[in-house]
Design a protein around this motif. Structure first.
Motif, PDB file in Angstrom:
ATOM      1  N   SER A   1       0.819  -1.218   0.000  1.00 42.32           N
ATOM      2  CA  SER A   1       0.000   0.000   0.000  1.00 42.32           C
ATOM      3  C   SER A   1       0.849   1.263   0.000  1.00 42.32           C
ATOM      4  O   SER A   1       0.367   2.338  -0.358  1.00 42.32           O
ATOM      5  N   ALA A   2       2.122   1.141   0.374  1.00 43.36           N
ATOM      6  CA  ALA A   2       3.048   2.272   0.365  1.00 43.36           C
ATOM      7  C   ALA A   2       3.897   2.310  -0.904  1.00 43.36           C
ATOM      8  O   ALA A   2       4.830   3.104  -1.005  1.00 43.36           O
ATOM      9  N   GLY A   3       3.597   1.425  -1.868  1.00 42.54           N
ATOM     10  CA  GLY A   3       4.325   1.436  -3.134  1.00 42.54           C
ATOM     11  C   GLY A   3       5.407   0.386  -3.276  1.00 42.54           C
ATOM     12  O   GLY A   3       6.117   0.351  -4.277  1.00 42.54           O
TER      13      GLY A   3
ATOM     14  N   GLY B   1       4.114   8.117  -1.046  1.00 41.54           N
ATOM     15  CA  GLY B   1       3.536   6.785  -0.954  1.00 41.54           C
ATOM     16  C   GLY B   1       3.435   6.268   0.475  1.00 41.54           C
ATOM     17  O   GLY B   1       2.644   5.381   0.767  1.00 41.54           O
ATOM     18  N   HIS B   2       4.223   6.841   1.363  1.00 41.28           N
ATOM     19  CA  HIS B   2       4.246   6.421   2.766  1.00 41.28           C
ATOM     20  C   HIS B   2       3.431   7.347   3.670  1.00 41.28           C
ATOM     21  O   HIS B   2       3.418   7.184   4.881  1.00 41.28           O
ATOM     22  N   ARG B   3       2.725   8.318   3.104  1.00 41.47           N
ATOM     23  CA  ARG B   3       1.963   9.306   3.901  1.00 41.47           C
ATOM     24  C   ARG B   3       1.017   8.668   4.911  1.00 41.47           C
ATOM     25  O   ARG B   3       0.865   9.177   6.017  1.00 41.47           O
ATOM     26  N   ALA B   4       0.381   7.563   4.562  1.00 42.34           N
ATOM     27  CA  ALA B   4      -0.565   6.909   5.467  1.00 42.34           C
ATOM     28  C   ALA B   4       0.114   6.426   6.750  1.00 42.34           C
ATOM     29  O   ALA B   4      -0.559   6.148   7.745  1.00 42.34           O
ATOM     30  N   PHE B   5       1.441   6.341   6.758  1.00 42.53           N
ATOM     31  CA  PHE B   5       2.188   5.857   7.909  1.00 42.53           C
ATOM     32  C   PHE B   5       2.871   6.989   8.675  1.00 42.53           C
ATOM     33  O   PHE B   5       3.751   6.749   9.496  1.00 42.53           O
TER      34      PHE B   5
END
Length: 122
Positions: free
Chosen positions: A20-22, A85-89
């Motif tokens: 989900s982060a690419g 791509g890592h924004r959700a984390f």
């Protein structure tokens, strides 16, 4: 080459989190194989995701990854895209480190990563 095996309660679910982060799913052992293992990668940085059962006592699961930071390099021109791509984390902002690399930190599934642009691999 070092390819760490990160202990996870569920390697298949954790692989999905990385995806989900690419990250790319390189392979996934069938759950019925008796060897629950998945491989993920990001710009040539490869990680194996294995099980905690039999390796990490249940009472120590909250401390999974404690004291470990995995340092990964990606091409400098891809750093902003990887960060997004890592924004959700909730990654840190991209900052110039004291040694000169631009990098950010993020924690995924209890594992702390520092992702830098350039370097030997970028």
């Amino acid at each position: 080459m070092i390819r760490p095996i990160l202990a996870c309660a569920d390697p298949y679910e954790t692989a999905g989190i990385f995806q989900s982060a690419g990250w790319t799913l390189d392979f996934s052992q069938p759950p019925e194989s008796g060897d629950p293992l998945a491989g993920v990668s990001l710009y040539g940085n490869a990680l194996l995701l294995g099980v905690t059962e039999g390796y990490v006592p249940k009472e120590r699961l909250p401390f999974l990854g404690c004291g470990v930071v995995l340092y990964l390099t990606v091409p400098e021109d891809a750093l902003e895209t990887v960060h997004a791509g890592h924004r959700a984390f909730c990654p840190t902002e991209i900052e110039v480190q004291p040694w000169g690399d631009r990098a950010f930190e993020v924690t995924i599934a209890g594992w702390r990563l520092m992702i830098a642009g350039g370097g030997a691999e970028g």
